[in-house]
Write a protein that holds these residues in place. Structure first.
Motif, PDB file in Angstrom:
ATOM      1  N   TYR B 266       0.837  -1.206   0.000  1.00  0.00           N
ATOM      2  CA  TYR B 266       0.000   0.000   0.000  1.00  0.00           C
ATOM      3  C   TYR B 266       0.866   1.248   0.000  1.00  0.00           C
ATOM      4  O   TYR B 266       0.596   2.201  -0.735  1.00  0.00           O
ATOM      5  N   ALA B 269       2.143   1.806  -3.432  1.00  0.00           N
ATOM      6  CA  ALA B 269       1.126   2.330  -4.348  1.00  0.00           C
ATOM      7  C   ALA B 269       0.862   3.809  -4.081  1.00  0.00           C
ATOM      8  O   ALA B 269       0.717   4.604  -5.007  1.00  0.00           O
ATOM      9  N   LEU B 270       0.810   4.171  -2.796  1.00  0.00           N
ATOM     10  CA  LEU B 270       0.571   5.573  -2.446  1.00  0.00           C
ATOM     11  C   LEU B 270       1.674   6.458  -3.015  1.00  0.00           C
ATOM     12  O   LEU B 270       1.401   7.491  -3.630  1.00  0.00           O
ATOM     13  N   LEU B 271       2.911   6.062  -2.810  1.00  0.00           N
ATOM     14  CA  LEU B 271       4.030   6.871  -3.296  1.00  0.00           C
ATOM     15  C   LEU B 271       4.008   6.950  -4.810  1.00  0.00           C
ATOM     16  O   LEU B 271       4.295   7.986  -5.403  1.00  0.00           O
ATOM     17  N   SER B 272       3.632   5.857  -5.430  1.00  0.00           N
ATOM     18  CA  SER B 272       3.617   5.810  -6.881  1.00  0.00           C
ATOM     19  C   SER B 272       2.515   6.683  -7.466  1.00  0.00           C
ATOM     20  O   SER B 272       2.625   7.180  -8.584  1.00  0.00           O
ATOM     21  N   ALA B 273       1.446   6.892  -6.697  1.00  0.00           N
ATOM     22  CA  ALA B 273       0.313   7.670  -7.198  1.00  0.00           C
ATOM     23  C   ALA B 273       0.575   9.170  -7.159  1.00  0.00           C
ATOM     24  O   ALA B 273      -0.114   9.935  -7.816  1.00  0.00           O
ATOM     25  N   VAL B 274       1.556   9.600  -6.374  1.00  0.00           N
ATOM     26  CA  VAL B 274       1.804  11.041  -6.261  1.00  0.00           C
ATOM     27  C   VAL B 274       2.460  11.538  -7.534  1.00  0.00           C
ATOM     28  O   VAL B 274       3.549  11.083  -7.886  1.00  0.00           O
ATOM     29  N   PRO B 275       1.826  12.457  -8.245  1.00  0.00           N
ATOM     30  CA  PRO B 275       2.469  12.960  -9.459  1.00  0.00           C
ATOM     31  C   PRO B 275       3.636  13.871  -9.117  1.00  0.00           C
ATOM     32  O   PRO B 275       3.594  14.624  -8.157  1.00  0.00           O
ATOM     33  N   ILE B 276       4.695  13.758  -9.882  1.00  0.00           N
ATOM     34  CA  ILE B 276       5.873  14.593  -9.653  1.00  0.00           C
ATOM     35  C   ILE B 276       5.814  15.769 -10.615  1.00  0.00           C
ATOM     36  O   ILE B 276       5.552  15.585 -11.802  1.00  0.00           O
ATOM     37  N   ARG B 285       7.617   7.424 -16.336  1.00  0.00           N
ATOM     38  CA  ARG B 285       7.607   6.841 -15.002  1.00  0.00           C
ATOM     39  C   ARG B 285       6.682   5.629 -14.992  1.00  0.00           C
ATOM     40  O   ARG B 285       5.570   5.692 -15.500  1.00  0.00           O
ATOM     41  N   GLN B 286       7.189   4.551 -14.435  1.00  0.00           N
ATOM     42  CA  GLN B 286       6.356   3.363 -14.278  1.00  0.00           C
ATOM     43  C   GLN B 286       5.527   3.544 -13.016  1.00  0.00           C
ATOM     44  O   GLN B 286       6.067   3.824 -11.955  1.00  0.00           O
ATOM     45  N   ARG B 287       4.241   3.388 -13.141  1.00  0.00           N
ATOM     46  CA  ARG B 287       3.424   3.580 -11.952  1.00  0.00           C
ATOM     47  C   ARG B 287       2.614   2.351 -11.637  1.00  0.00           C
ATOM     48  O   ARG B 287       2.336   1.518 -12.479  1.00  0.00           O
ATOM     49  N   VAL B 289      -0.893   1.602 -10.385  1.00  0.00           N
ATOM     50  CA  VAL B 289      -2.192   2.190 -10.090  1.00  0.00           C
ATOM     51  C   VAL B 289      -3.056   1.128  -9.414  1.00  0.00           C
ATOM     52  O   VAL B 289      -3.219   0.025  -9.922  1.00  0.00           O
ATOM     53  N   LEU B 290      -3.545   1.484  -8.227  1.00  0.00           N
ATOM     54  CA  LEU B 290      -4.375   0.539  -7.479  1.00  0.00           C
ATOM     55  C   LEU B 290      -5.756   0.469  -8.087  1.00  0.00           C
ATOM     56  O   LEU B 290      -6.341   1.483  -8.420  1.00  0.00           O
TER      57      LEU B 290
END
Lengths: 343, 338
Positions: B266, B269-276, B285-287, B289-290
């Motif tokens: 989790y 996933a949270l860190l990955s969802a934050v747009p830079i 960027r590979q993301r 998405v939950l």
């Protein structure tokens, strides 16, 4: 309209929208020009009160009267100036050719109508569908926005949907009449970050699939970086910088854009000892200073900035900035190469 | 997987004694059976949460809406009576105190709320609002001295002393939040619960307030519990971070480890969802998405509450409730797959 690109869908020229308040006239949108081409995603970025939402409401003919009023400019959409249309003609365009998605799905959906009715109503009125055709279309668009089991869900009411699902409904309603342009005003601000990613990816996919253009209105620089092709940065009713997303982020040429980019902590950069905020307070629109509205908060302001309003001029191709010292601004602080970002 | 591991880390500021320890905290809300009937149901808003905060440090508490982060803060403030567990502040279990003892403790634990528009009394001047807590707690008994102290507090938070005579509606959002901070400081607290203190503010003002909070922490040796959903801001301000999901702690560790090497799926996933904010980086960027949404706390999933959305869940996750285990020194995770 000679300088307009062939695929320009919406061309806003010198738009001016004012509000009469007890403290005087507020020029919420003060001579703003921008355009959206077919199929692209354009962002209007800025903080509260900068005029980004009022810009969208002006296009839709939804500025609250009598306090608010569009006092000047032209809004060209597919060969017609929307400001010259009658209310009946606008009603045909709203929802049919230009649709809108608002920030708060709960307050923009009707709580006492089934969601099915809210989708079919638009299809029946705008597209002349029979109830059976409209129902089929409603099931179809729910599928597009990732709401499974559409036939059953259409009989439900908005309160039976979660926040993310409601925003999907709003997008489904917007898509239902196959508009050319969707205006999305802070579409994900009320949503959690994992849901925000889902909704924005959905909008991007749908735009690719159906060729719908999007205007995204937001204050979130990360959202803009991920989804916008072109960006207009607004401050105190004016566009202060515009360009492609890459130009704006790699080489900001307005101190306000630069300040915004420097003030947010980023996950891909080392932690800084302290953030670099923009000093001062957002401007009071009833008492704007002469000259550049950002000058009182600007670290680079010179005397000329406090006397003359800088026009939006090119700083390289289509990249424009409204700043007297645009050429001498520093770059975004040199940052270490972010080898990797969280997977 | 790493997020800028070459951080010029300051050592966690003054790794002092434990000022607050939360042990197995639960807060259940009972619904239904009331005026409109409805079947009685229980919302486990906080369900067995444990963590501690050392004096002088900032613990970030992150998660999405409904994860229980705000309720946890409210239980520590005793604005909610915990259903179970202990809240041990400076050696005393707050859940066992008498009302008179609670009043004394309240002085030491203050709160900064999210919305500076609704958390200030519109009928009181800024000066009155800062004066009141000092009078109530008898901190500065003499009225004239209190007025001096009000002006001093305003200066400390970056406002003009003359603002004491203004009303909240005369101030901007950022100024109001400064007043909220001054009010929290008025009772000379040692612990401040900051509940989304910057999320209602404009981007250009957020950084001002974050810097102010950091400066005040240094100046007055404050301890913060920083409750927020913005992972970038939490990373900036926190020494350690706890990630919550559906009433439980998913992962807790120091800031560097959490952002460089998140272990719970989790958190990843949270860190990955934050747009830079950089289109160049975002474009390749590979993301992760939950799918799905946060389930209802009324009817949480069996086993691990995250399993229906988890990309690495296995059969066991549906029945085993993962305990929070220390997988590395100071790094605790609630996941059987880690």
């Amino acid at each position: 309209m000679t300088d307009v690109a062939a695929d320009t869908l919406l061309d806003v020229r010198d738009l001016r929208t004012e509000f009469a308040t007890s403290h005087g006239v507020v020029r919420a949108v003060d001579g703003v020009s921008w355009d959206v081409r077919a199929g692209e995603t354009v962002a209007l970025v800025g903080e509260s009160g900068c005029g980004k939402s009022v810009s969208a409401l002006s296009i839709m003919g939804l500025v609250a009267r009598p306090a608010g009023r569009v006092v000047g400019g032209e809004i060209w959409f597919k060969g017609r100036d929307l400001l010259k249309l009658s209310e009946d003609e606008m009603r045909d365009i709203r929802g049919r050719e230009i649709a809108m998605v608002f920030q708060e799905p709960m307050t923009s959906l009707n709580p006492v109508l089934t969601v099915g009715r809210q989708i079919t109503e638009a299809c029946e009125i705008h597209l002349g569908y029979t109830p059976t055709q409209a129902h089929a279309r409603a099931v179809e668009v729910l599928g597009f926005v990732g709401i499974p089991d559409g036939a059953r869900r259409l009989k439900q009411y908005p309160h039976q949907f979660s926040g993310g699902m409601r925003q999907r409904l709003m997008i489904a309603i917007a898509l239902s009449c196959r508009p050319d342009l969707i205006l999305a005003d802070e579409p994900t601000t009320a949503l959690d970050v994992t849901i925000q990613a889902q909704i924005l990816d959905l909008m991007k996919d749908l735009s690719r699939q159906f060729g719908t253009a999007n205007l995204i209105i937001t204050h979130n620089l990360g959202v803009v970086a991920r989804y916008a092709d072109r960006v207009n940065v607004m401050y105190a009713g004016k566009i202060v910088e515009r360009g492609t997303a890459r130009e704006i982020y790699a080489n900001p040429r307005h101190p306000y854009t630069l300040g915004l980019l420097r003030s947010v902590p980023r996950l891909d950069e080392p932690k800084r000892a302290r953030l670099d905020p923009i000093q001062g307070q957002p401007p009071d629109l009833t008492r704007l200073p002469p000259g550049c509205a950002f000058a009182p908060r600007c670290a680079f302001a010179i005397d000329r900035c406090r006397a003359e309003v800088p026009p939006l001029t090119s700083v390289g191709g289509a990249h424009q900035s409204a700043c007297w010292v645009a050429d001498s601004l520093p770059g975004v602080a040199a940052k270490p190469v972010a080898e990797q970002v969280p997977a | 997987m790493s997020v800028a591991e070459n951080l010029p880390e300051a050592p966690p500021q003054a790794a002092g004694d434990v000022i607050l320890e939360v042990r197995d905290l639960t807060k259940h809300f009972h619904l239904g059976g009331g005026l409109f009937g409805g079947p009685p149901a229980v919302v486990k808003a906080v369900d067995g949460v444990s963590f501690s905060i050392r004096r002088g440090e900032t613990l970030g508490l992150v998660g999405e809406s409904g994860c229980g982060k705000t309720t946890t803060g409210r239980c520590i403030l005793l604005l909610e009576q915990p259903t179970g567990g202990q809240v041990i502040f400076e050696g005393k279990d707050l859940t066992k105190l008498s009302p008179a003892e609670i009043r004394v403790v309240r002085r030491k634990i203050q709160v900064i709320f999210q919305d500076p528009y609704s958390s200030l009394n519109p009928r009181m001047t800024i000066g009155q609002m800062l004066d009141e807590p000092m009078a109530v707690h008898g901190i500065v008994p003499e009225r004239r001295a209190r007025q001096d102290r009000v002006r001093e507090l305003l200066t400390v938070v970056g406002l003009l002393p003359s603002m004491a005579s203004r009303y909240p509606h005369e101030l901007s959002g950022g100024q109001r939040q400064r007043v909220g901070i001054a009010r929290a400081l008025a009772t000379e607290p040692s612990l401040i619960i900051c509940d989304e203190p910057v999320s209602a503010l404009d981007v250009s003002i957020q950084a001002q307030i974050v810097n102010l909070l950091e400066n005040l922490q240094e100046q007055f040796h404050l301890t913060y519990l920083f409750v927020a959903h913005d992972l970038s801001v939490v990373r900036h301000i926190s020494d350690r971070v706890a990630v919550m999901y559906l009433g439980k702690v998913a992962e807790i560790t120091d800031r560097t480890a959490l952002y460089a090497e998140p272990l719970h799926p989790y958190t990843q996933a949270l860190l990955s969802a934050v747009p830079i904010p950089d289109p160049e980086i975002e474009s390749h960027r590979q993301r992760m998405v939950l799918g799905g949404e946060v389930p209802s706390a009324l009817n949480p999933p069996s086993g691990c509450v995250f399993h229906p959305r988890c990309p690495i869940a296995i059969e066991d996750c549906k029945r085993i409730v993962p305990e929070v285990r220390e997988v590395r020194p100071g790094h605790r995770v609630a996941c059987i797959r880690v």
